[in-house]
Design a protein around this motif. Structure first.
Motif, PDB file in Angstrom:
ATOM      1  N   HIS A 119       0.832  -1.197   0.000  1.00  0.00           N
ATOM      2  CA  HIS A 119       0.000   0.000   0.000  1.00  0.00           C
ATOM      3  C   HIS A 119       0.871   1.253   0.000  1.00  0.00           C
ATOM      4  CE1 HIS A 119      -3.370  -2.655   0.901  1.00  0.00           C
ATOM      5  NE2 HIS A 119      -2.647  -3.179   1.870  1.00  0.00           N
ATOM      6  N   SER A 120       2.087   1.138  -0.553  1.00  0.00           N
ATOM      7  CA  SER A 120       3.031   2.242  -0.496  1.00  0.00           C
ATOM      8  C   SER A 120       2.525   3.471  -1.235  1.00  0.00           C
ATOM      9  CB  SER A 120       4.385   1.807  -1.055  1.00  0.00           C
ATOM     10  OG  SER A 120       4.249   1.315  -2.373  1.00  0.00           O
ATOM     11  N   GLN A 121       1.653   3.264  -2.258  1.00  0.00           N
ATOM     12  CA  GLN A 121       1.157   4.407  -3.011  1.00  0.00           C
ATOM     13  C   GLN A 121       0.253   5.290  -2.162  1.00  0.00           C
ATOM     14  OE1 GLN A 121       0.338   1.284  -3.498  1.00  0.00           O
ATOM     15  NE2 GLN A 121      -1.880   1.051  -3.659  1.00  0.00           N
ATOM     16  N   ASN A 122      -0.211   4.780  -1.025  1.00  0.00           N
ATOM     17  CA  ASN A 122      -1.107   5.538  -0.161  1.00  0.00           C
ATOM     18  C   ASN A 122      -0.373   6.283   0.948  1.00  0.00           C
ATOM     19  OD1 ASN A 122      -3.329   4.447  -1.568  1.00  0.00           O
ATOM     20  ND2 ASN A 122      -3.276   2.605  -0.295  1.00  0.00           N
ATOM     21  N   THR A 123       0.935   6.084   1.057  1.00  0.00           N
ATOM     22  CA  THR A 123       1.696   6.658   2.172  1.00  0.00           C
ATOM     23  C   THR A 123       2.883   7.460   1.654  1.00  0.00           C
ATOM     24  OG1 THR A 123       1.087   4.793   3.597  1.00  0.00           O
ATOM     25  CG2 THR A 123       2.948   6.143   4.294  1.00  0.00           C
ATOM     26  N   ALA A 124       2.966   8.720   2.088  1.00  0.00           N
ATOM     27  CA  ALA A 124       4.086   9.584   1.709  1.00  0.00           C
ATOM     28  C   ALA A 124       5.108   9.625   2.833  1.00  0.00           C
ATOM     29  CB  ALA A 124       3.585  10.997   1.412  1.00  0.00           C
ATOM     30  N   VAL A 125       6.383   9.622   2.460  1.00  0.00           N
ATOM     31  CA  VAL A 125       7.466   9.730   3.432  1.00  0.00           C
ATOM     32  C   VAL A 125       8.056  11.137   3.353  1.00  0.00           C
ATOM     33  CG1 VAL A 125       9.731   8.873   4.143  1.00  0.00           C
ATOM     34  CG2 VAL A 125       7.996   7.272   3.291  1.00  0.00           C
ATOM     35  N   MET A 226      17.868   0.252   7.363  1.00  0.00           N
ATOM     36  CA  MET A 226      16.915   1.312   7.701  1.00  0.00           C
ATOM     37  C   MET A 226      15.976   1.578   6.534  1.00  0.00           C
ATOM     38  SD  MET A 226      15.640   3.535   9.776  1.00  0.00           S
ATOM     39  CE  MET A 226      16.760   3.966  11.112  1.00  0.00           C
ATOM     40  N   GLY A 227      16.529   1.610   5.321  1.00  0.00           N
ATOM     41  CA  GLY A 227      15.693   1.831   4.144  1.00  0.00           C
ATOM     42  C   GLY A 227      14.657   0.737   3.967  1.00  0.00           C
ATOM     43  N   ASP A 228      15.064  -0.511   4.173  1.00  0.00           N
ATOM     44  CA  ASP A 228      14.128  -1.640   4.047  1.00  0.00           C
ATOM     45  C   ASP A 228      13.016  -1.545   5.088  1.00  0.00           C
ATOM     46  OD1 ASP A 228      15.558  -2.652   1.951  1.00  0.00           O
ATOM     47  OD2 ASP A 228      16.598  -4.202   3.129  1.00  0.00           O
ATOM     48  N   ALA A 229      13.389  -1.194   6.329  1.00  0.00           N
ATOM     49  CA  ALA A 229      12.399  -1.101   7.400  1.00  0.00           C
ATOM     50  C   ALA A 229      11.381  -0.003   7.108  1.00  0.00           C
ATOM     51  CB  ALA A 229      13.085  -0.859   8.743  1.00  0.00           C
ATOM     52  N   LEU A 230      11.852   1.184   6.709  1.00  0.00           N
ATOM     53  CA  LEU A 230      10.942   2.286   6.396  1.00  0.00           C
ATOM     54  C   LEU A 230      10.072   1.955   5.184  1.00  0.00           C
ATOM     55  CD1 LEU A 230      13.233   5.399   6.935  1.00  0.00           C
ATOM     56  CD2 LEU A 230      11.293   4.705   8.348  1.00  0.00           C
ATOM     57  N   ASP A 231      10.641   1.302   4.200  1.00  0.00           N
ATOM     58  CA  ASP A 231       9.863   0.919   3.025  1.00  0.00           C
ATOM     59  C   ASP A 231       8.777  -0.079   3.396  1.00  0.00           C
ATOM     60  OD1 ASP A 231       9.315   0.927   0.184  1.00  0.00           O
ATOM     61  OD2 ASP A 231      10.190  -1.077   0.130  1.00  0.00           O
ATOM     62  N   LYS A 232       9.110  -1.010   4.278  1.00  0.00           N
ATOM     63  CA  LYS A 232       8.100  -1.987   4.708  1.00  0.00           C
ATOM     64  C   LYS A 232       7.004  -1.329   5.543  1.00  0.00           C
ATOM     65  CE  LYS A 232       9.801  -6.678   4.595  1.00  0.00           C
ATOM     66  NZ  LYS A 232       9.980  -7.912   5.389  1.00  0.00           N
ATOM     67  N   ILE A 233       7.389  -0.367   6.385  1.00  0.00           N
ATOM     68  CA  ILE A 233       6.380   0.380   7.146  1.00  0.00           C
ATOM     69  C   ILE A 233       5.434   1.090   6.179  1.00  0.00           C
ATOM     70  CG2 ILE A 233       5.985   2.289   8.754  1.00  0.00           C
ATOM     71  CD1 ILE A 233       8.701   1.601  10.036  1.00  0.00           C
ATOM     72  N   ARG A 234       6.000   1.723   5.157  1.00  0.00           N
ATOM     73  CA  ARG A 234       5.171   2.416   4.167  1.00  0.00           C
ATOM     74  C   ARG A 234       4.251   1.447   3.441  1.00  0.00           C
ATOM     75  NH1 ARG A 234       7.873   6.058  -0.524  1.00  0.00           N
ATOM     76  NH2 ARG A 234       8.874   4.058  -1.012  1.00  0.00           N
ATOM     77  N   ARG A 235       4.771   0.297   3.054  1.00  0.00           N
ATOM     78  CA  ARG A 235       3.974  -0.677   2.311  1.00  0.00           C
ATOM     79  C   ARG A 235       2.823  -1.249   3.128  1.00  0.00           C
ATOM     80  NH1 ARG A 235       8.267  -4.822   0.747  1.00  0.00           N
ATOM     81  NH2 ARG A 235       6.431  -6.019   0.127  1.00  0.00           N
ATOM     82  N   ASP A 240      -1.111   7.656   6.557  1.00  0.00           N
ATOM     83  CA  ASP A 240      -1.074   8.461   5.340  1.00  0.00           C
ATOM     84  C   ASP A 240       0.315   9.033   5.099  1.00  0.00           C
ATOM     85  OD1 ASP A 240      -3.931   8.253   4.862  1.00  0.00           O
ATOM     86  OD2 ASP A 240      -4.181   9.613   6.558  1.00  0.00           O
ATOM     87  N   MET A 241       1.011   9.330   6.189  1.00  0.00           N
ATOM     88  CA  MET A 241       2.311   9.974   6.078  1.00  0.00           C
ATOM     89  C   MET A 241       3.255   9.477   7.160  1.00  0.00           C
ATOM     90  SD  MET A 241       0.956  13.816   5.385  1.00  0.00           S
ATOM     91  CE  MET A 241       0.069  14.197   3.866  1.00  0.00           C
ATOM     92  N   ILE A 242       4.521   9.362   6.800  1.00  0.00           N
ATOM     93  CA  ILE A 242       5.579   9.040   7.747  1.00  0.00           C
ATOM     94  C   ILE A 242       6.533  10.225   7.769  1.00  0.00           C
ATOM     95  CG2 ILE A 242       7.451   7.456   8.348  1.00  0.00           C
ATOM     96  CD1 ILE A 242       6.035   5.344   6.578  1.00  0.00           C
ATOM     97  N   VAL A 243       6.683  10.850   8.927  1.00  0.00           N
ATOM     98  CA  VAL A 243       7.609  11.973   9.076  1.00  0.00           C
ATOM     99  C   VAL A 243       8.860  11.449   9.770  1.00  0.00           C
ATOM    100  CG1 VAL A 243       8.006  14.233  10.129  1.00  0.00           C
ATOM    101  CG2 VAL A 243       5.752  13.665   9.166  1.00  0.00           C
TER     102      VAL A 243
END
Length: 347
Positions: A119-125, A226-235, A240-243
């Motif tokens: 669902h990464s398209q629904n979440t902005a970082v 760290m990138g993998d973890a944040l990407d998985k959180i987004r997915r 809606d947003m991760i700051v």
């Protein structure tokens, strides 16, 4: 993911409150039992992912051979909790939200990897960065997250600093981002559930996961982890947003965050040293690589405040100097005065 959970207690008033409280979590399919024989019959004839039970619901030890994760729901008055000494346990009379988080966090470690989501398209970082320390980066990251949450967005605040300065308003009690980084590559873990069990409610309705408490924990994490973890959180699509509040040093973690981010907020304060650091950053290849997704917020704005002229990026806010006000009051003032143009980050 539907999780079948049986809750069992002979106290009808308590079991009613517990089941009603758990029903707000949409992934739970709840079944209620008030005596041991009926619970045992249901376990024998069907399948539950989780059974949350008072040990006194039966005088003898129940069999949970068909249950993936039985949890003993005990209190100081429980007579039979000793016969379930080898079971996971959760304290009975506490907030139902805390009970949920405890059981779902541990269940996630047993539930297995779930790869059928994106669902990464629904979440902005949104990454918040400055090359200069003391510029108010964390304050503005919190203010941005708080404001977006106040507008009805589901916002998750993540600290990627070596030592999380946001812990002043987001209390540090247990492992947060460290646990998620470790779980991201573990195929025995359902990562979406792990995130749900780790997220906590912060100020103004925002959610957060606790940041690093020790430098050694930060140093043990690579940029790719760290990138993998944040990407998985987004997915997972849980917000809606991760700051992300970044560390000022652009190490591998910082570079991974910038690479993943949809928006990068550069925070600048007036002053000669801050301007020099920002000018040096402006000359880096990294700046040109990510320029299109960058905006700048000018902090400590006063009359004739001079900022770096080398930053060819849009300005998304001018924040006043609020002096020595407590942090929570500063965050309230920034949002009340509308000093950050949050519409830039809303799709």
């Amino acid at each position: 993911m539907n999780i079948s959970i049986a809750v069992a207690d002979s106290n009808r008033d308590y079991i009613e409150r517990l089941s009603e409280g758990l029903q707000k979590y949409e992934e739970l399919a709840i079944h209620v039992y008030t005596n041991g024989p009926k619970l045992q019959a249901a376990i024998d004839s069907g399948h539950f992912d989780i059974v949350l039970f008072d040990p006194d619901i039966s005088e003898g030890r129940l069999s949970f051979s068909n249950v993936r994760f039985p949890v003993c729901l005990y209190s100081d008055e429980s007579r039979n909790r000793g016969i379930y000494a080898d079971f996971a346990k959760v304290v009975k009379y506490q907030r139902i939200s805390s009970i949920y988080k405890e059981i779902i966090r541990e269940y996630a470690d047993r539930a297995g990897y779930c790869a059928d989501f994106d669902h990464s398209q629904n979440t902005a970082v949104i990454a918040v960065y400055s090359p200069a320390g003391g510029c108010g980066k964390t304050t503005l990251a919190l203010a941005l997250a708080s404001r977006l949450s106040g507008l009805g967005k589901d916002v998750l605040f993540v600290s990627a600093e070596q030592l999380s300065s946001s812990s002043y308003v987001n209390p540090k009690q247990e492992e947060g981002i460290t646990a998620l980084v470790e779980s991201a590559s573990d195929e025995n873990v359902n990562f979406g559930l792990k995130v749900k069990g780790t997220m906590k409610q912060g100020m103004n309705g925002m959610f957060y996961v606790e940041g690093f408490e020790r430098i050694v924990d930060y140093d043990a994490v690579t940029g790719s982890e760290m990138g993998d973890a944040l990407d998985k959180i987004r997915r997972c699509g849980l917000c809606d947003m991760i700051v992300v509040d970044m560390e000022s040093s652009l190490d591998s973690i910082g570079r991974a965050v910038m690479e993943l981010a949809d928006h990068i907020v550069l925070v600048e304060k007036p002053g000669e040293l801050a301007a020099v650091k920002m000018k040096l950053f402006a000359g880096q290849a990294l700046m040109n690589e990510h320029r299109k997704k960058m905006v700048k917020i000018c902090n400590f704005a006063e009359n004739a405040a001079a900022y770096c002229q080398e930053m060819d990026v849009p300005i998304a806010g001018m924040v006043h100097n609020y002096g020595n006000l407590p942090l929570k009051n500063i965050l309230q003032a920034i949002n009340a005065n509308g000093e950050i143009a949050v519409e830039r980050f809303i799709r």
